[in-house]
Design a protein around this motif. Sequence first.
Motif, PDB file in Angstrom:
ATOM      1  N   UNK A  39      -8.893   1.543 -10.930  1.00 46.63           N
ATOM      2  CA  UNK A  39      -8.209   0.576 -11.791  1.00 46.63           C
ATOM      3  C   UNK A  39      -8.939  -0.766 -11.776  1.00 46.63           C
ATOM      4  N   UNK A  86       0.819  -1.221   0.000  1.00 45.79           N
ATOM      5  CA  UNK A  86       0.000   0.000   0.000  1.00 45.79           C
ATOM      6  C   UNK A  86       0.856   1.275   0.000  1.00 45.79           C
ATOM      7  N   UNK A  87       1.848   1.279   0.869  1.00 46.81           N
ATOM      8  CA  UNK A  87       2.697   2.460   1.031  1.00 46.81           C
ATOM      9  C   UNK A  87       3.494   2.742  -0.251  1.00 46.81           C
ATOM     10  N   UNK A 129       1.726   6.829  -6.624  1.00 41.55           N
ATOM     11  CA  UNK A 129       0.629   7.747  -6.980  1.00 41.55           C
ATOM     12  C   UNK A 129       1.067   9.191  -6.708  1.00 41.55           C
ATOM     13  N   UNK A 130       1.730   9.405  -5.575  1.00 40.55           N
ATOM     14  CA  UNK A 130       2.207  10.746  -5.245  1.00 40.55           C
ATOM     15  C   UNK A 130       3.231  11.218  -6.278  1.00 40.55           C
ATOM     16  N   UNK A 179       2.657   1.848  -3.274  1.00 39.40           N
ATOM     17  CA  UNK A 179       1.758   2.341  -4.315  1.00 39.40           C
ATOM     18  C   UNK A 179       1.354   3.796  -4.060  1.00 39.40           C
ATOM     19  N   UNK A 180       1.169   4.141  -2.783  1.00 38.24           N
ATOM     20  CA  UNK A 180       0.826   5.528  -2.451  1.00 38.24           C
ATOM     21  C   UNK A 180       1.959   6.465  -2.881  1.00 38.24           C
ATOM     22  N   UNK A 181       3.183   5.998  -2.735  1.00 39.79           N
ATOM     23  CA  UNK A 181       4.340   6.812  -3.156  1.00 39.79           C
ATOM     24  C   UNK A 181       4.365   6.951  -4.678  1.00 39.79           C
ATOM     25  N   UNK A 215      -2.302  18.226  -3.301  1.00 38.19           N
ATOM     26  CA  UNK A 215      -2.798  17.573  -2.087  1.00 38.19           C
ATOM     27  C   UNK A 215      -3.132  18.589  -0.991  1.00 38.19           C
ATOM     28  N   UNK A 226      -3.532  -6.620 -12.118  1.00 32.95           N
ATOM     29  CA  UNK A 226      -2.966  -6.836 -10.782  1.00 32.95           C
ATOM     30  C   UNK A 226      -4.033  -7.346  -9.824  1.00 32.95           C
ATOM     31  N   UNK A 242      -7.466   5.641  -6.793  1.00 29.70           N
ATOM     32  CA  UNK A 242      -6.841   5.183  -8.049  1.00 29.70           C
ATOM     33  C   UNK A 242      -6.868   3.657  -8.140  1.00 29.70           C
ATOM     34  N   UNK A 270      -3.466  11.946   0.506  1.00 28.74           N
ATOM     35  CA  UNK A 270      -2.588  11.003  -0.210  1.00 28.74           C
ATOM     36  C   UNK A 270      -3.195   9.593  -0.160  1.00 28.74           C
ATOM     37  N   UNK A 288      -4.763   7.455  -3.288  1.00 28.10           N
ATOM     38  CA  UNK A 288      -4.161   6.152  -3.556  1.00 28.10           C
ATOM     39  C   UNK A 288      -5.247   5.081  -3.659  1.00 28.10           C
ATOM     40  N   UNK A 348       2.990  -1.253 -12.938  1.00 31.07           N
ATOM     41  CA  UNK A 348       2.046  -0.650 -11.979  1.00 31.07           C
ATOM     42  C   UNK A 348       1.834   0.831 -12.302  1.00 31.07           C
TER      43      UNK A 348
END
Lengths: 160, 220
Positions: free
Chosen positions: B196, A3-4, A10-11, A6-8, B170, B211, B192, B185, B189, A38
Amino acid sequence: MNEEERATLVAYLDGELDDEAARAVEARISQDPAVRAELESLERTWDLLDYLPRAEPSPSFTNRTISRITAARQASQHSSQRRRRWLLGAAWAAALVLAVVGGFEAVSLLASHEPTDEELTRDLRVLENRKQYEQIDNVDFLKSLDHPDLFGDDDPDVGG
Amino acid sequence: MAAIGDTSAQLSLRDPDVRLMIAVRDDVPGAFEELVEAYQHRLINVMQHLVGRSGDAEDLAQEVFLRVYRARQKYRARCKFSTWLFTIANNLGLNWIRSRQRKPVVPLPAHDSGPLGPRPAEQLVESRDKPPSSRLQQEELADVVRRALDTLNERQRMAVVLNKFEDMNYAEIAEVMRLTTKAVKSLLNRARANLRTALASYVYTNGDPVPAGEDEDSEE
């Protein structure tokens, strides 16, 4: 990818990372095909939102909005006029009540006035002769009684 | 985004819409009309993506303008005007959605565009010059994307709309939605990832695997 991570990612796509963090993500993208895949899938998904039609306001939107504002303003003015009138009426009513209560209190105060000893001493002679004074209409009549012709003079010979 | 500590004067110099709103506050004739003209497209667009129906979006946008007008005397330029406007829109829109969720209405079939009839082709401006099959594909795709957006919860949807269509970063989204930037954030996340999942068959058209393990939303 957790999760973390992917959040990075996205950011990163949103341009929210500082230079150092962005460089670290770019290094991972170039080294790891899974991270690259991804990133691409997230980007493609985001691009699909461009298919959403842009909403257009109806041609009368501005006029309708201004009319609604005008109606609301008039309603507000009427309401404040009504409030002002009500306040004025309430003020008059309060003043009237105050006058009535004040007058009543003043009359009560005067009516229930108990004379002091000093006042009684001063008016003693009047009080003693009250019954006689009540027989007399006015002070001028009383003064006229004081005339020597009416009751003679105080000659000691006449009385013997 | 206005930095903390900006004075009202600095903001009004930098943001012409702050000056316009100050004119509205001071009851300058025509200022409010100008404000409505300037912001109606953006506001209705955001509202429509948030609530999904054009009639409701216009009603809500009108209500936002009405609240702006009512609050004009109290207006103090503490942030960009658009941030203030969309904060009102966010509160109103989310409350509207929540009240509708409490009073569920009978849903229309997915292909029905509601009492106003089919969506006008004019709304798909880019597709006007393309052949009918391509236009139809675009309309279908728009419908699919619309439904995918509807799978998001209202907060995710608002964050997506502000980020995608209002280009808000943000920090601005956090200010509009009264959240921390960290929460925004997380919100984006999850949004998105959910999009998807909903659009998987349209994203992976070249045989790439979808995925696995996309989870449901639980921001913060």
